[in-house]
Write an enzyme that holds these catalytic residues in place. Structure first.
Site, PDB file in Angstrom:
ATOM      1  N   TYR A  80       0.859  -1.192   0.000  1.00 14.66           N
ATOM      2  CA  TYR A  80       0.000   0.000   0.000  1.00 14.66           C
ATOM      3  C   TYR A  80       0.889   1.233   0.000  1.00 14.66           C
ATOM      4  O   TYR A  80       1.846   1.307   0.789  1.00 14.66           O
ATOM      5  CB  TYR A  80      -0.891   0.025   1.250  1.00 14.66           C
ATOM      6  CG  TYR A  80      -1.879  -1.113   1.265  1.00 14.66           C
ATOM      7  CD1 TYR A  80      -3.101  -1.000   0.619  1.00 14.66           C
ATOM      8  CD2 TYR A  80      -1.567  -2.317   1.889  1.00 14.66           C
ATOM      9  CE1 TYR A  80      -3.990  -2.059   0.592  1.00 14.66           C
ATOM     10  CE2 TYR A  80      -2.455  -3.377   1.871  1.00 14.66           C
ATOM     11  CZ  TYR A  80      -3.666  -3.241   1.223  1.00 14.66           C
ATOM     12  OH  TYR A  80      -4.545  -4.284   1.196  1.00 14.66           O
ATOM     13  N   SER A  81       0.555   2.201  -0.848  1.00 13.74           N
ATOM     14  CA  SER A  81       1.319   3.458  -0.844  1.00 13.74           C
ATOM     15  C   SER A  81       1.156   4.137   0.508  1.00 13.74           C
ATOM     16  O   SER A  81       0.054   4.169   1.054  1.00 13.74           O
ATOM     17  CB  SER A  81       0.796   4.404  -1.915  1.00 13.74           C
ATOM     18  OG  SER A  81       1.087   3.907  -3.179  1.00 13.74           O
ATOM     19  N   CYS A 251      -0.791   7.967 -10.932  1.00 11.53           N
ATOM     20  CA  CYS A 251      -0.940   6.861  -9.982  1.00 11.53           C
ATOM     21  C   CYS A 251      -2.397   6.453  -9.834  1.00 11.53           C
ATOM     22  O   CYS A 251      -3.278   7.298  -9.653  1.00 11.53           O
ATOM     23  CB  CYS A 251      -0.382   7.269  -8.625  1.00 11.53           C
ATOM     24  SG  CYS A 251      -0.314   5.885  -7.477  1.00 11.53           S
ATOM     25  N   GLU A 291       2.823   4.842 -11.591  1.00  5.68           N
ATOM     26  CA  GLU A 291       2.644   3.650 -10.752  1.00  5.68           C
ATOM     27  C   GLU A 291       1.165   3.291 -10.792  1.00  5.68           C
ATOM     28  O   GLU A 291       0.331   3.967 -10.208  1.00  5.68           O
ATOM     29  CB  GLU A 291       3.111   3.918  -9.320  1.00  5.68           C
ATOM     30  CG  GLU A 291       3.411   2.618  -8.597  1.00  5.68           C
ATOM     31  CD  GLU A 291       4.194   2.836  -7.322  1.00  5.68           C
ATOM     32  OE1 GLU A 291       5.424   2.995  -7.394  1.00  5.68           O
ATOM     33  OE2 GLU A 291       3.549   2.854  -6.263  1.00  5.68           O
ATOM     34  N   TYR A 293      -1.759  -0.072 -10.889  1.00  2.31           N
ATOM     35  CA  TYR A 293      -2.039  -1.514 -10.796  1.00  2.31           C
ATOM     36  C   TYR A 293      -3.476  -1.760 -10.466  1.00  2.31           C
ATOM     37  O   TYR A 293      -4.243  -0.805 -10.281  1.00  2.31           O
ATOM     38  CB  TYR A 293      -1.118  -2.253  -9.821  1.00  2.31           C
ATOM     39  CG  TYR A 293      -0.925  -1.673  -8.459  1.00  2.31           C
ATOM     40  CD1 TYR A 293      -1.874  -1.821  -7.452  1.00  2.31           C
ATOM     41  CD2 TYR A 293       0.266  -0.977  -8.154  1.00  2.31           C
ATOM     42  CE1 TYR A 293      -1.640  -1.316  -6.187  1.00  2.31           C
ATOM     43  CE2 TYR A 293       0.488  -0.471  -6.886  1.00  2.31           C
ATOM     44  CZ  TYR A 293      -0.480  -0.635  -5.911  1.00  2.31           C
ATOM     45  OH  TYR A 293      -0.236  -0.130  -4.665  1.00  2.31           O
TER      46      TYR A 293
HETATM   47  P1  NAP Z   1     -11.859   3.180  -8.680  1.00  2.39           P
HETATM   48  O1  NAP Z   1     -12.716   3.744  -7.614  1.00  2.39           O
HETATM   49  O2  NAP Z   1     -12.241   1.881  -9.303  1.00  2.39           O
HETATM   50  O3  NAP Z   1     -11.704   4.224  -9.867  1.00  2.39           O
HETATM   51  C1  NAP Z   1     -11.284   5.544  -9.621  1.00  2.39           C
HETATM   52  C2  NAP Z   1     -11.712   6.375 -10.792  1.00  2.39           C
HETATM   53  O4  NAP Z   1     -10.971   6.001 -11.960  1.00  2.39           O
HETATM   54  C3  NAP Z   1     -13.178   6.194 -11.131  1.00  2.39           C
HETATM   55  O5  NAP Z   1     -13.709   7.452 -11.400  1.00  2.39           O
HETATM   56  C4  NAP Z   1     -13.108   5.318 -12.365  1.00  2.39           C
HETATM   57  O6  NAP Z   1     -14.237   5.496 -13.213  1.00  2.39           O
HETATM   58  C5  NAP Z   1     -11.885   5.886 -13.039  1.00  2.39           C
HETATM   59  N1  NAP Z   1     -11.359   5.058 -14.108  1.00  2.39           N
HETATM   60  C6  NAP Z   1     -11.679   3.785 -14.448  1.00  2.39           C
HETATM   61  N2  NAP Z   1     -10.999   3.402 -15.541  1.00  2.39           N
HETATM   62  C7  NAP Z   1     -10.248   4.468 -15.921  1.00  2.39           C
HETATM   63  C8  NAP Z   1      -9.350   4.704 -16.991  1.00  2.39           C
HETATM   64  N3  NAP Z   1      -9.082   3.765 -17.889  1.00  2.39           N
HETATM   65  N4  NAP Z   1      -8.758   5.900 -17.072  1.00  2.39           N
HETATM   66  C9  NAP Z   1      -9.019   6.877 -16.166  1.00  2.39           C
HETATM   67  N5  NAP Z   1      -9.878   6.714 -15.136  1.00  2.39           N
HETATM   68  C10 NAP Z   1     -10.476   5.514 -15.002  1.00  2.39           C
HETATM   69  O7  NAP Z   1     -10.391   3.147  -8.156  1.00  2.39           O
HETATM   70  P2  NAP Z   1      -9.815   2.337  -6.925  1.00  2.39           P
HETATM   71  O8  NAP Z   1     -10.679   1.164  -6.626  1.00  2.39           O
HETATM   72  O9  NAP Z   1      -9.474   3.280  -5.844  1.00  2.39           O
HETATM   73  O10 NAP Z   1      -8.527   1.747  -7.569  1.00  2.39           O
HETATM   74  C11 NAP Z   1      -7.461   2.515  -7.882  1.00  2.39           C
HETATM   75  C12 NAP Z   1      -6.346   1.636  -8.382  1.00  2.39           C
HETATM   76  O11 NAP Z   1      -5.156   2.237  -7.938  1.00  2.39           O
HETATM   77  C13 NAP Z   1      -6.363   0.223  -7.846  1.00  2.39           C
HETATM   78  O12 NAP Z   1      -6.121  -0.632  -8.937  1.00  2.39           O
HETATM   79  C14 NAP Z   1      -5.209   0.222  -6.872  1.00  2.39           C
HETATM   80  O13 NAP Z   1      -4.586  -1.040  -6.767  1.00  2.39           O
HETATM   81  C15 NAP Z   1      -4.318   1.235  -7.494  1.00  2.39           C
HETATM   82  N6  NAP Z   1      -3.378   1.888  -6.580  1.00  2.39           N
HETATM   83  C16 NAP Z   1      -2.128   2.020  -6.986  1.00  2.39           C
HETATM   84  C17 NAP Z   1      -1.233   2.580  -6.149  1.00  2.39           C
HETATM   85  C18 NAP Z   1       0.154   2.629  -6.566  1.00  2.39           C
HETATM   86  O14 NAP Z   1       0.450   2.226  -7.641  1.00  2.39           O
HETATM   87  N7  NAP Z   1       1.032   3.129  -5.725  1.00  2.39           N
HETATM   88  C19 NAP Z   1      -1.590   3.093  -4.927  1.00  2.39           C
HETATM   89  C20 NAP Z   1      -2.894   3.003  -4.563  1.00  2.39           C
HETATM   90  C21 NAP Z   1      -3.790   2.393  -5.413  1.00  2.39           C
HETATM   91  P3  NAP Z   1     -15.427   4.434 -13.409  1.00  2.39           P
HETATM   92  O15 NAP Z   1     -15.321   3.393 -12.335  1.00  2.39           O
HETATM   93  O16 NAP Z   1     -16.657   5.263 -13.268  1.00  2.39           O
HETATM   94  O17 NAP Z   1     -15.268   3.881 -14.792  1.00  2.39           O
END
Ligand code: NAP
Length: 293
Positions: A80-81, A251, A291, A293
Site C-alpha cells: 500500500y502506498s 498513480c 505507478e 495496478y
Molecule cells: P476506482 O474507484 O475503481 O476508480 C477511480 C476512478 O478512476 C473512477 O472514477 C473510475 O471510473 C476511473 N477510471 C476507471 N478506468 C479508468 C481509466 N481507464 N482511465 C481513467 N480513469 C479511469 O479506483 P480504486 O478502486 O481506488 O482503484 C485505484 C487503483 O489504484 C487500484 O487498482 C489500486 O490497486 C491502485 N493503486 C495504486 C497505487 C500505486 O500504484 N502506488 C496506490 C494506490 C492504489 P469508473 O469506475 O466510473 O469507470
C-alpha cells in the site's frame, strides 16, 4: 533507478522483509468516503517505536494478512502506498497512514468475494497489532528541487502517495514550485482527503481539477475521466509540459496510464510535437513517473 543511485541518494529500502516484519499498532481507522458511497476507503494510521522505520514520500509499505495461503505458506504482504510524509501523521516519524479500499467483488458464479488483505486492514481496530514490511519502491519519489512543478494525476486510492507529496511540500515553510492535481473518482462523496484539498486550494500555486466519472460526462456522453480534464485544459497542460522543471506523476487504476498518454499525445500533436519523443526525454530526465495496478 539504478540500485547504486538509490544507495547514493540514501533511499531506505526493505528495512523489514516478509520473514522479519516490524510490529505496528493500529492507532486509527477512519472512513474517508461518504457513508452512502458503495466505496469504503479508509485512512488507517499505524504506530511503531521511534527510529524503527523510515521512508520517503512515494514509497509503499507491505501488510501481510494473517493466515496461510493455499500452499500452506504465510500470506505474502500486499503493498500500500504510504499516505504520510516522512515525518508521519504527528510529525514525530513514528506513525504513518495507509489509504485502503475495501475490495468486494462477485466471482463468475455470482458469489461475493472479499479481498483478504484490504478487508483485514479495513476491519482493523485501534490497539490491534499488525506486521509491516518495507519500505518499498523507488520510482515515485519527489525530485530534490523544491522549485519543481508537480503535475499529479490520480484515480481512486492512487491519491495516497500524492497526499504524502502535498504534506511534505506544504508542511514546510520553504518556497516551492506549483502543484496541479487532477483527481478522478466516481462520485463527489468518494473524494478522499477533501478537507485537506479544500485548505490546499487556498494556497498559492495549488490547483485541483476533479473528474467525477459517475456524475459528470464528456461532451459526447462518456464517463468523465482525468484524461478528459487534461484535454479540456490542453493549453495549460502544454504550457506545463514545456517547462523543464515540470515533473509528471500518474498513480491509480491500470487503464489510466494509456488514457493519460493518449490525451498527452493528442495535445503534443496539436502543437506539432511527438509525444513519444517528449515522454522519452522526460523519462531520461526522471520527470515522468507512473505507478498503476
Ligand atoms: P476506482 O474507484 O475503481 O476508480 C477511480 C476512478 O478512476 C473512477 O472514477 C473510475 O471510473 C476511473 N477510471 C476507471 N478506468 C479508468 C481509466 N481507464 N482511465 C481513467 N480513469 C479511469 O479506483 P480504486 O478502486 O481506488 O482503484 C485505484 C487503483 O489504484 C487500484 O487498482 C489500486 O490497486 C491502485 N493503486 C495504486 C497505487 C500505486 O500504484 N502506488 C496506490 C494506490 C492504489 P469508473 O469506475 O466510473 O469507470
Amino acid at each position: 533507478m539504478d540500485p547504486n543511485v538509490a544507495a547514493e541518494r540514501n533511499i531506505p529500502l526493505n528495512l523489514y522483509r516478509h520473514t522479519d516484519p516490524l510490529e505496528v499498532e493500529v492507532l486509527e481507522n477512519r472512513r474517508l468516503t461518504s457513508p452512502t458511497s458503495p466505496s469504503d476507503v479508509r485512512h488507517v494510521v499505524l504506530r511503531f517505536a521511534e527510529g524503527k522505520f523510515r521512508w520517503l514520500e512515494g514509497q509503499s509499505a507491505g501488510i501481510p494478512p494473517p493466515g496461510l495461503n493455499a500452499r500452506g505458506r504465510p500470506n505474502v504482504p500486499r503493498l500500500y502506498s504510504i499516505a504520510s510524509d516522512r515525518d508521519g501523521e504527528d510529525g514525530t516519524g513514528t506513525t504513518l497512514a495507509l489509504t485502503v479500499k475495501r475490495l468486494v467483488y462477485h466471482d463468475e458464479e455470482g458469489a461475493e468475494r472479499r479481498g483478504l488483505s484490504s478487508n483485514f486492514l479495513c476491519d482493523a481496530r485501534p490497539g490491534d497489532v499488525l506486521r509491516m514490511t518495507g519500505p518499498a519502491g523507488k520510482d515515485l519519489l519527489l525530485p530534490d528541487d523544491p522549485m519543481a512543478n508537480l503535475l499529479l494525476i490520480a484515480t481512486g486510492t492512487g491519491i495516497a502517495p500524492f497526499r504524502a507529496f502535498w504534506r511534505r511540500r506544504y508542511g514546510q515553510p520553504v518556497a516551492h514550485g506549483a502543484t496541479w492535481l487532477l483527481f478522478g473518482v466516481q462520485h463527489a462523496g468518494d473524494v478522499t482527503y477533501g478537507d485537506e484539498l479544500e485548505a490546499l486550494q487556498k494556497r498559492d500555486g495549488f490547483r485541483l481539477d476533479l473528474a467525477l466519472s459517475r456524475e459528470q460526462t464528456t461532451r459526447d456522453g462518456r464517463r468523465l475521466y482525468v484524461q478528459d480534464r487534461l484535454r479540456e485544459h490542453a493549453e495549460d497542460v502544454w504550457a506545463w509540459l514545456q517547462r523543464p522543471e515540470t515533473y509528471v506523476y500518474v498513480c491509480g487504476i491500470r487503464g489510466m496510464e494509456f488514457g493519460v498518454s493518449d490525451a498527452l499525445g493528442e495535445i503534443a500533436k496539436a502543437h506539432g510535437q511527438d509525444w513519444d519523443a517528449l515522454r522519452e526525454r522526460m523519462v531520461a530526465e526522471e520527470r515522468w513517473h507512473v505507478e498503476v495496478y
